[in-house]
Structure formats: structure tokens, C-alpha cells
Design an enzyme around this catalytic site. Sequence first.
Site, short mmCIF file in Angstrom:
data_model
loop_
_atom_site.label_atom_id
_atom_site.label_comp_id
_atom_site.label_asym_id
_atom_site.label_seq_id
_atom_site.Cartn_x
_atom_site.Cartn_y
_atom_site.Cartn_z
N HIS A 64 0.83 -1.20 0.00
CA HIS A 64 0.00 0.00 0.00
C HIS A 64 0.87 1.26 0.00
O HIS A 64 0.68 2.17 -0.82
CB HIS A 64 -0.91 -0.02 1.23
CG HIS A 64 -1.82 1.16 1.33
ND1 HIS A 64 -3.13 1.12 0.93
CD2 HIS A 64 -1.62 2.42 1.81
CE1 HIS A 64 -3.69 2.30 1.12
NE2 HIS A 64 -2.79 3.11 1.67
N GLU A 65 1.82 1.31 0.91
CA GLU A 65 2.66 2.51 1.00
C GLU A 65 3.61 2.63 -0.20
O GLU A 65 3.95 3.75 -0.60
CB GLU A 65 3.45 2.51 2.32
CG GLU A 65 2.58 2.56 3.56
CD GLU A 65 1.56 3.69 3.58
OE1 GLU A 65 1.82 4.74 2.95
OE2 GLU A 65 0.50 3.52 4.21
N HIS B 203 1.89 4.64 -2.78
CA HIS B 203 2.07 6.08 -2.55
C HIS B 203 3.49 6.52 -2.94
O HIS B 203 3.68 7.53 -3.62
CB HIS B 203 1.85 6.41 -1.08
CG HIS B 203 0.43 6.37 -0.63
ND1 HIS B 203 -0.56 7.14 -1.20
CD2 HIS B 203 -0.17 5.65 0.36
CE1 HIS B 203 -1.71 6.91 -0.58
NE2 HIS B 203 -1.51 6.00 0.37
#
Length: 489
Positions: free
Chosen positions: A254-255, A258
Amino acid sequence: MAAYDELMAHARETEALAQVAGRLGWDQETVMPRAAAPQRGEEMAAMESVLHARRSDPRVGDWLAEANASGEVEAAQLRQIRRAFDRANKVPAKLASAIARVTSEAQGAWAEARAADDVAAFLPVLQEVVALKREEGAALSAGGDVYDAMLDDYEPGATAADLSQMFGALRPRLVELRAAILETEAPPALEGVFDESAQMKLARQIAKTFGYDMARGRVDKAVHPFSSGSGLDVRITTRTDELDPFNCIYSTIHEVGHGAYEQNVDRRYLLTPLGQGASMGVHESQSRIYENQIGRSRAFTGWLYGQMREAFGDFGIADEETFFGTVNRVQNGYIRTEADEVQYNLHVLLRFDLERALIARDLEVEDLEAAWNERFEADFGFAVDKPSHGVLQDVHWSVGLFGYFATYTLGNVYAGCLHQSMRAALPELDAALAQGNTTPATDWLQEKVQRHGGLVPPRELIENACGFTPNEAPLLDYLEEKFSAIYKL
């Protein structure tokens, strides 16, 4: 071009200082000594004062009045600078500094209260944060809708009314799908103890698998995983639980979504207003499509199964197909960041409604825990057992991020649209993912979304990438097709 050149020189210095301020936040969440919190609050307030003064500098207004755009990029730079200038001049410098100081202190208070499951210890500072954010929202809205003004900080052009309509369309099909799934037999759960150092080693490997450039980034641990920075210094964090390696693996993916977005913005925009993601909704679309549509796909989990066996040995899951079901297991739970794809957005909608009520003064801070617990039981069918599983689980309100939660579900909607278009463009994608090769997907996302940075307004950016107006249908169709197959509905 003299005015434009002077404006951009000023903007680059401002962006560089903003990156320094961001690094202070990263340090606070990862390695800062706990006793340093009061001093860090003063440091953050001082940085915010400098940034606010630069963004509201009267010379910026003069340069904007004189500057002419010679093309799309220049026009976008002027648009972004004007937006920041207008915002900064609506918020008094003293208020901006106070918010920075109090939210820095509140972050530490939240972490301690969460660890102790002590809501009462956190409420006084949260009341300060809410009061300051209400004041800021009133200044930004200039008589308009206060919550919309807050939302605009994270998703330019979005309104609570539009999002409420979209979220209202999501809720019935999500609730129906959830109910159908929970009536069936679930795939086996992951059991055992998984060495945390091995989890971090695997997490770093997976980060590279998704194209995260370790020469311009790093992976650390934090209470609440996050991504920080842009351009040449983009850092991510994850967390470990010896009983749940999926927490570490999927928080990392997920990160990375980003972080890769920030790393992949066109280098020409480095340290300019265009040199970062278009909005938090678009940002979340990248993290969620990395984590879910790619990372939890049948093809990719087949590859991940082999990596898990190499890292941890035989962990009790018989084969790749069973593992795919285990990764995508739908089960009751309290934590938003650990929620499955079906239930995740129900967690977000709860927060969206509560924070709108807080800002509108329909709900006061002292009543927040009770309101949370009541809504949670109504939505999920069981009671919150402790505050760290309830109102204390998220960092966002302690740091003043009111208006942010909605972008999580909006990002999921955007991800659904992007995934539909990406699959049409890449019919052989699963063959690559089955080999642990995410490059076709990440290259497509870089070309369609990430390289543009802040060049194009968020909704327009997604529409250009997908070829249609963003809407909730692709996400709902994807979820129903995927989980109907897993649970044989």
C-alpha cells in the site's frame, strides 16, 4: 517571463522547505525520542510559520498578476501557486502556527493513549485540535460550507454532497455482498508465528518488486504506516505483527503505491508545485490498486505463496489457490487498515460521517467515542471491545486531517476505474504477475497517472486515464465478481 521566473524561484525554495518540514514528521513517527515531543511541536510550528509567510507573501500576488503562461505546464504551475496563495491568505499566520504546534503534540498524546487504551487522556488535546480546525475551516470557507473547504485541501473540486451521493450508492451493494459472504464457509485463516525480521526482509523485497527505488527511499517501522516525501527522497513505513505477516506485506505494498507515485512524477517538476500527486484521492488510487487489484490478485498471490514459503517454511496453507482465498479472507474485524476489500469502505464511511458531524458541531468531542461505538455496532453487527480497536485506532484526527478520510474511498473508486481500463489495455497481465513481474501494470500506471504529478486536476486526470467519467460501478463489479468466485456465491 521575469515575473514567472521570480515566482518559480520563490516556489522552489518554498517546496524545499516543505520537504524539510515533512522530514521532521517522518522522524517523529519513526526514530524521534519520545521525550522530544514538546520541542518537536515548537520546531514544527516554527517551520509552519516560515512556510505560511512564504505562501502568503504579497510579492506572490504581484508575480501572479504579472506572470503569463506560455504553455500547459506554466499554466498549471500558476494555478497551483495561486491556489496555495489564496488559501494561505485566508488563514491567519498565528492560527496556522498554532495548528502545527498542537497537532504535533497531539500525535504523541494519541500514540500514548492508544497504547494505554485511555480515551480520556486523549480527549483534551483532541478538543484543541477540533476547535482550531473548525476555526481554520471557517476562515477557508469564507461563509461557505466549512467541511467542503477542508475536503478541498485533499481533493480539489470535490464536495461532501457529491461524495455522499457516491458513497450512498456504494453502501447497499457492499452491505449485501458482505452479508452473503459471511453466510458461507470462509477460506482457512493464516496461523502460526512469523519472524518479524523475516517479515521486514520480505517487505523490502516486495517493495522492489513493485518498482520502489531504494536509492531514493527506505522502509522503516511506525505505529501507523505512512509515506513521506517526494522526488528524490520518498520514504515509507510499515508495521509487523508476529501473528499476522499479511499486515506487514500489504501495508508495505500500500505505501509503495504512494511512494512509487511520488518517485515517478516527471523529474522536470522536482521541487515545484507540480512535483507531487494530484490529490489524496488519486494518491489512494495508486496505493489501493497496488495493494488490492494487483497485490491480492489470483496471479500475484500465486507468486507470493512461493515467496512466503521461502521466507517462513511450511506455514500450513496447502497450495496457491487456497492461499489466494486466505489472502482475500473476509472476516469480522475492528481495524480499517487490516480490513478486507469488501468491508474496508464501510470503515471509511463511518469516519466520514462522524467527522462531518464534528465539524458541523452536531457532535462534540466528548461524545465521539459513544457515537463511534454505536455506529460501528450498527454497521458491523458486533461491539467495539476496546478504544484502540475503535475511536483511537487512526492517527488522522490527532494531526488535524479532517476531510482526509473520504479520499480513501474515493481512491478505491478511482482504482476500480483504472483497473478496468488497465485490464483492457493489458490482456496478458496475469501471466506477468504470476512470475512476480508487476512492471506492465506499474508502467501503465506511471504513464497514465503518476508521471503527470499535479499537472492535471484530479478528476480530469482519472477521466483521461480511463476514458470515462469516474464512478463507483467498476469497483462494485470487480468486488462482486472476485468475491463471488472465491466464496462460490
